[in-house]
Design an enzyme around this catalytic site. Structure first.
Site, PDB file in Angstrom:
ATOM      1  N   THR A  22       0.825  -1.210   0.000  1.00 42.26           N
ATOM      2  CA  THR A  22       0.000   0.000   0.000  1.00 42.26           C
ATOM      3  C   THR A  22       0.852   1.251   0.000  1.00 42.26           C
ATOM      4  O   THR A  22       0.457   2.283  -0.549  1.00 42.26           O
ATOM      5  CB  THR A  22      -0.936  -0.019   1.231  1.00 42.26           C
ATOM      6  N   TYR A  35      -8.160   0.834  -4.042  1.00 40.21           N
ATOM      7  CA  TYR A  35      -6.867   1.241  -4.584  1.00 40.21           C
ATOM      8  C   TYR A  35      -6.125  -0.005  -5.027  1.00 40.21           C
ATOM      9  O   TYR A  35      -6.549  -1.128  -4.727  1.00 40.21           O
ATOM     10  CB  TYR A  35      -6.045   1.998  -3.521  1.00 40.21           C
ATOM     11  N   THR A 101       1.742  -4.416   4.203  1.00 39.04           N
ATOM     12  CA  THR A 101       1.605  -4.732   5.625  1.00 39.04           C
ATOM     13  C   THR A 101       1.026  -6.130   5.871  1.00 39.04           C
ATOM     14  O   THR A 101       1.195  -6.677   6.954  1.00 39.04           O
ATOM     15  CB  THR A 101       0.712  -3.685   6.325  1.00 39.04           C
ATOM     16  N   ASP A 102       0.343  -6.711   4.862  1.00 43.63           N
ATOM     17  CA  ASP A 102      -0.346  -7.995   5.098  1.00 43.63           C
ATOM     18  C   ASP A 102       0.601  -9.099   5.574  1.00 43.63           C
ATOM     19  O   ASP A 102       0.263  -9.883   6.460  1.00 43.63           O
ATOM     20  CB  ASP A 102      -1.048  -8.470   3.815  1.00 43.63           C
ATOM     21  N   LYS A 174       0.510  -7.893  12.563  1.00 43.88           N
ATOM     22  CA  LYS A 174      -0.591  -7.006  12.126  1.00 43.88           C
ATOM     23  C   LYS A 174      -1.827  -7.409  12.915  1.00 43.88           C
ATOM     24  O   LYS A 174      -2.200  -8.582  12.938  1.00 43.88           O
ATOM     25  CB  LYS A 174      -0.811  -7.172  10.620  1.00 43.88           C
ATOM     26  N   GLU A 295      -3.119 -29.671  27.463  1.00 39.71           N
ATOM     27  CA  GLU A 295      -4.215 -30.642  27.393  1.00 39.71           C
ATOM     28  C   GLU A 295      -3.919 -31.761  26.397  1.00 39.71           C
ATOM     29  O   GLU A 295      -4.619 -32.762  26.347  1.00 39.71           O
ATOM     30  CB  GLU A 295      -5.512 -29.931  27.002  1.00 39.71           C
TER      31      GLU A 295
HETATM   32  N1  ASP Z   1      -2.584  -5.661   0.727  1.00 36.74           N
HETATM   33  C1  ASP Z   1      -1.594  -4.667   1.028  1.00 36.74           C
HETATM   34  C2  ASP Z   1      -0.261  -5.372   1.068  1.00 36.74           C
HETATM   35  O1  ASP Z   1       0.030  -6.050   2.014  1.00 36.74           O
HETATM   36  C3  ASP Z   1      -1.912  -4.001   2.321  1.00 36.74           C
HETATM   37  C4  ASP Z   1      -0.899  -2.981   2.806  1.00 36.74           C
HETATM   38  O2  ASP Z   1       0.212  -2.857   2.317  1.00 36.74           O
HETATM   39  O3  ASP Z   1      -1.232  -2.274   3.780  1.00 36.74           O
HETATM   40  O4  ASP Z   1       0.477  -5.264   0.150  1.00 36.74           O
END
Ligand code: ASP
Length: 338
Positions: A22, A35, A101-102, A174, A295
């Protein structure tokens, strides 16, 4: 404090390796949730934050340009080898990696285990694309470059800088689908903060990483298949069986609570161990240790447990472990030390 550098008055040289995400995303509207990730090139990312050229000699390289949901072993190996190559040069002081971020936490932990350098390696991304109102990428990138220049970042392994916080690669996750404060270290907390470039560290990662890690990918061209299973009420053993049938060498089982599998899944995982697959019990909860012999009778079934790694990080460690050994005792040791 800044690093002591190549020449007395020279600015540090920081490489920005761009992979997509992103932070490199674009949209036709500043107010839309729609986007595309990985559409802006590294040169444009750098041009958007001219302040970083005032503090460092910046060099950019495009490693990939993908949404990090497309991240894969080939890009990981390519990235890790390039980072090792760059940091071996006395002309490079630190590296910033822009990334979606994923899966940032997985790439961060992978690099943390296979990069062989003490120099700062900082991963950064954004939750809002570059055309958004109040995009978070530019300040995150500015902060990441500052952390990559900071002598306090030396020897701390791979770091993730997002939303004014510094997190250690092993711990960061995340935790929210859309919020800018999505990154947290649920078991230990962040290790530092960075406010408009001013970094402060409060904690130190203690598990083996980078130069002290037991893993080396210099000669590795592919990684073994490790699958993750996510358990739930009224589950069935089909996914466990198909993972084995389709050639998984390892399984991370994200069980319920303290890593408890549904009964039929438990039996299928026991059979997986008998057929030579390494099974690591983990939890779907997202924080806390999955304790050995809770367990579940891990000795009877031949299971390992993940310590307090989440399933996606346990998968990274098991893949790397399987490049070295199938011996459960040795793999258990890796899980207790990395
Ligand atoms: N889908 C995006 C990615 O991980 C989300 C992000 O970058 O925040 O590339």
């Amino acid at each position: 404090m800044l690093l002591a550098l190549n020449a007395t008055f020279a600015k540090p040289t920081i490489y920005i390796l761009a992979t997509g995400g992103t932070i490199a995303g674009s949209s036709s509207s500043a107010l839309s949730n729609r986007y595309s990730s990985g559409t802006v090139t590294v040169d444009k990312l750098i041009a958007a934050v001219p302040q970083i050229n005032e503090i460092a000699t910046i060099k950019g390289e495009q490693v990939s340009n993908i949404g990090s949901q497309e991240m894969n072993n080939e890009v990981w190996l390519k990235l890790a080898k390039r980072v090792n190559e760059l940091l071996a040069s006395k002309n490079v002081d630190g590296i910033v990696i822009t990334h979606g971020t994923d899966t940032m936490e997985e790439t961060a932990y992978f690099l943390n285990l296979v990069v062989k350098s003490d120099k700062p390696i900082v991963m950064v991304g954004a939750m809002r694309n570059s055309d958004s109102l109040s995009a978070d990428g530019p300040l995150n990138l500015y902060n990441a470059v500052n952390v990559a220049m900071d002598k306090e970042a030396v020897g701390k392994g791979v770091l993730v800088v997002m939303n004014d916080e510094i997190h250690a690669a092993r711990e960061v996750a995340k935790t929210n689908t859309t919020a800018v404060n999505t990154f947290a270290s649920p078991n230990t907390g962040k290790i530092g903060t960075v406010i408009y470039g001013n970094a402060k560290f409060y904690m130190q990662p203690t598990r083996k990483h980078t130069k002290n890690s037991d893993f080396d990918i210099t000669k590795i061209e592919s990684l073994p298949r490790v699958d993750i299973l996510f358990n739930h009420s009224n589950d069935n053993p089909d996914f466990a069986n198909i993972a084995v049938k389709n050639g998984a060498k390892g399984i991370i089982n994200a069980g319920m609570g303290n890593g408890n599998p549904y009964p039929s899944v438990l039996e299928a995982l026991g059979n997986a161990v008998k057929s030579g697959v390494v099974v690591v019990r983990d939890s779907r909860v997202g924080s806390g240790e999955t304790t050995n012999l809770g367990e579940v009778d891990d000795v009877k079934y031949g299971f390992l447990t993940s310590d307090n790694l989440n399933a996606q990080k346990a998968r990274v460690l098991l893949m790397l472990s399987l490049t070295k050994t199938n011996d459960p005792k040795k793999i258990r040791e890796y899980f207790l030390t990395h």
